[in-house]
Design a protein around this motif. Structure first.
Motif, PDB file in Angstrom:
ATOM      1  N   PRO A  35       0.829  -1.220   0.000  1.00 33.46           N
ATOM      2  CA  PRO A  35       0.000   0.000   0.000  1.00 33.46           C
ATOM      3  C   PRO A  35       0.860   1.266   0.000  1.00 33.46           C
ATOM      4  O   PRO A  35       1.794   1.406   0.785  1.00 33.46           O
ATOM      5  CB  PRO A  35      -0.804  -0.116   1.293  1.00 33.46           C
ATOM      6  CG  PRO A  35      -0.892  -1.581   1.543  1.00 33.46           C
ATOM      7  CD  PRO A  35       0.422  -2.147   1.060  1.00 33.46           C
ATOM      8  N   GLY A  36       0.560   2.141  -0.932  1.00 30.92           N
ATOM      9  CA  GLY A  36       1.298   3.385  -1.071  1.00 30.92           C
ATOM     10  C   GLY A  36       2.483   3.310  -2.015  1.00 30.92           C
ATOM     11  O   GLY A  36       3.122   4.317  -2.286  1.00 30.92           O
ATOM     12  N   TYR A  37       2.809   2.116  -2.523  1.00 30.83           N
ATOM     13  CA  TYR A  37       3.967   1.951  -3.392  1.00 30.83           C
ATOM     14  C   TYR A  37       3.587   1.543  -4.812  1.00 30.83           C
ATOM     15  O   TYR A  37       4.452   1.145  -5.581  1.00 30.83           O
ATOM     16  CB  TYR A  37       4.926   0.909  -2.807  1.00 30.83           C
ATOM     17  CG  TYR A  37       5.713   1.430  -1.628  1.00 30.83           C
ATOM     18  CD1 TYR A  37       6.935   2.040  -1.805  1.00 30.83           C
ATOM     19  CD2 TYR A  37       5.205   1.317  -0.338  1.00 30.83           C
ATOM     20  CE1 TYR A  37       7.660   2.525  -0.732  1.00 30.83           C
ATOM     21  CE2 TYR A  37       5.913   1.796   0.749  1.00 30.83           C
ATOM     22  CZ  TYR A  37       7.139   2.395   0.543  1.00 30.83           C
ATOM     23  OH  TYR A  37       7.845   2.872   1.600  1.00 30.83           O
ATOM     24  N   GLY A  38       2.337   1.650  -5.171  1.00 31.06           N
ATOM     25  CA  GLY A  38       1.917   1.318  -6.532  1.00 31.06           C
ATOM     26  C   GLY A  38       2.575   2.210  -7.566  1.00 31.06           C
ATOM     27  O   GLY A  38       2.950   1.750  -8.651  1.00 31.06           O
ATOM     28  N   TRP A  39       2.767   3.463  -7.232  1.00 35.14           N
ATOM     29  CA  TRP A  39       3.410   4.403  -8.154  1.00 35.14           C
ATOM     30  C   TRP A  39       4.849   3.977  -8.431  1.00 35.14           C
ATOM     31  O   TRP A  39       5.343   4.135  -9.545  1.00 35.14           O
ATOM     32  CB  TRP A  39       3.371   5.820  -7.588  1.00 35.14           C
ATOM     33  CG  TRP A  39       4.190   5.976  -6.332  1.00 35.14           C
ATOM     34  CD1 TRP A  39       3.765   5.771  -5.050  1.00 35.14           C
ATOM     35  CD2 TRP A  39       5.572   6.319  -6.255  1.00 35.14           C
ATOM     36  NE1 TRP A  39       4.801   5.974  -4.172  1.00 35.14           N
ATOM     37  CE2 TRP A  39       5.925   6.321  -4.880  1.00 35.14           C
ATOM     38  CE3 TRP A  39       6.546   6.632  -7.192  1.00 35.14           C
ATOM     39  CZ2 TRP A  39       7.204   6.612  -4.437  1.00 35.14           C
ATOM     40  CZ3 TRP A  39       7.823   6.931  -6.741  1.00 35.14           C
ATOM     41  CH2 TRP A  39       8.137   6.925  -5.377  1.00 35.14           C
ATOM     42  N   LEU A  40       5.514   3.416  -7.427  1.00 31.70           N
ATOM     43  CA  LEU A  40       6.888   2.982  -7.599  1.00 31.70           C
ATOM     44  C   LEU A  40       6.974   1.762  -8.523  1.00 31.70           C
ATOM     45  O   LEU A  40       7.861   1.673  -9.375  1.00 31.70           O
ATOM     46  CB  LEU A  40       7.509   2.666  -6.241  1.00 31.70           C
ATOM     47  CG  LEU A  40       8.997   2.365  -6.220  1.00 31.70           C
ATOM     48  CD1 LEU A  40       9.802   3.541  -6.765  1.00 31.70           C
ATOM     49  CD2 LEU A  40       9.431   2.033  -4.806  1.00 31.70           C
ATOM     50  N   ALA A  41       6.039   0.840  -8.361  1.00 33.38           N
ATOM     51  CA  ALA A  41       5.997  -0.335  -9.233  1.00 33.38           C
ATOM     52  C   ALA A  41       5.730   0.081 -10.684  1.00 33.38           C
ATOM     53  O   ALA A  41       6.365  -0.427 -11.611  1.00 33.38           O
ATOM     54  CB  ALA A  41       4.934  -1.310  -8.744  1.00 33.38           C
ATOM     55  N   LEU A  42       4.801   0.986 -10.876  1.00 31.28           N
ATOM     56  CA  LEU A  42       4.488   1.465 -12.224  1.00 31.28           C
ATOM     57  C   LEU A  42       5.666   2.226 -12.832  1.00 31.28           C
ATOM     58  O   LEU A  42       5.987   2.063 -14.011  1.00 31.28           O
ATOM     59  CB  LEU A  42       3.238   2.345 -12.195  1.00 31.28           C
ATOM     60  CG  LEU A  42       2.737   2.825 -13.537  1.00 31.28           C
ATOM     61  CD1 LEU A  42       2.377   1.640 -14.429  1.00 31.28           C
ATOM     62  CD2 LEU A  42       1.529   3.716 -13.354  1.00 31.28           C
ATOM     63  N   THR A  43       6.335   3.027 -12.029  1.00 30.17           N
ATOM     64  CA  THR A  43       7.509   3.755 -12.501  1.00 30.17           C
ATOM     65  C   THR A  43       8.611   2.786 -12.932  1.00 30.17           C
ATOM     66  O   THR A  43       9.250   2.977 -13.971  1.00 30.17           O
ATOM     67  CB  THR A  43       8.034   4.704 -11.406  1.00 30.17           C
ATOM     68  OG1 THR A  43       7.003   5.618 -11.048  1.00 30.17           O
ATOM     69  CG2 THR A  43       9.255   5.471 -11.871  1.00 30.17           C
ATOM     70  N   GLY A  44       8.829   1.749 -12.155  1.00 36.97           N
ATOM     71  CA  GLY A  44       9.836   0.751 -12.511  1.00 36.97           C
ATOM     72  C   GLY A  44       9.501   0.035 -13.802  1.00 36.97           C
ATOM     73  O   GLY A  44      10.376  -0.213 -14.634  1.00 36.97           O
ATOM     74  N   LEU A  45       8.231  -0.290 -13.989  1.00 37.73           N
ATOM     75  CA  LEU A  45       7.793  -0.946 -15.219  1.00 37.73           C
ATOM     76  C   LEU A  45       8.027  -0.045 -16.429  1.00 37.73           C
ATOM     77  O   LEU A  45       8.559  -0.479 -17.455  1.00 37.73           O
ATOM     78  CB  LEU A  45       6.319  -1.326 -15.120  1.00 37.73           C
ATOM     79  CG  LEU A  45       5.686  -1.933 -16.358  1.00 37.73           C
ATOM     80  CD1 LEU A  45       6.303  -3.291 -16.651  1.00 37.73           C
ATOM     81  CD2 LEU A  45       4.193  -2.060 -16.180  1.00 37.73           C
ATOM     82  N   VAL A  46       7.666   1.215 -16.306  1.00 40.04           N
ATOM     83  CA  VAL A  46       7.830   2.160 -17.413  1.00 40.04           C
ATOM     84  C   VAL A  46       9.308   2.381 -17.722  1.00 40.04           C
ATOM     85  O   VAL A  46       9.720   2.386 -18.894  1.00 40.04           O
ATOM     86  CB  VAL A  46       7.115   3.491 -17.098  1.00 40.04           C
ATOM     87  CG1 VAL A  46       7.489   4.579 -18.085  1.00 40.04           C
ATOM     88  CG2 VAL A  46       5.612   3.291 -17.074  1.00 40.04           C
ATOM     89  N   LEU A  47      10.132   2.537 -16.693  1.00 37.27           N
ATOM     90  CA  LEU A  47      11.559   2.757 -16.921  1.00 37.27           C
ATOM     91  C   LEU A  47      12.235   1.535 -17.540  1.00 37.27           C
ATOM     92  O   LEU A  47      13.105   1.675 -18.404  1.00 37.27           O
ATOM     93  CB  LEU A  47      12.246   3.133 -15.613  1.00 37.27           C
ATOM     94  CG  LEU A  47      11.951   4.536 -15.087  1.00 37.27           C
ATOM     95  CD1 LEU A  47      12.589   4.743 -13.714  1.00 37.27           C
ATOM     96  CD2 LEU A  47      12.411   5.590 -16.066  1.00 37.27           C
TER      97      LEU A  47
END
Length: 63
Positions: A35-47
């Protein structure tokens, strides 16, 4: 491989390794980010996907 580029084939494989398991984990296995780290997972996928695309563009040796 006779007609295509090894770099393009490797990039396609890398992108499938990145983007293929994600929907399976999220939709079928109920996998979630902390919880609260979904943005980090998405950022890693995009990068990771962007990095694979950039490498495929500049890795081809021109003769």
């Amino acid at each position: 491989m006779r007609r295509g580029s090894v770099t393009v084939a490797t990039t396609a494989g890398t992108l499938m390794e990145i983007a293929g398991p994600d929907p399976v984990g999220i939709l079928l296995l109920d996998d979630r980010a902390r919880p609260g780290y979904g943005w980090l997972a998405l950022t890693g996928l995009v990068l990771a996907a962007a990095g694979a695309l950039v490498l495929s563009r500049f890795a081809e040796v021109r003769t």
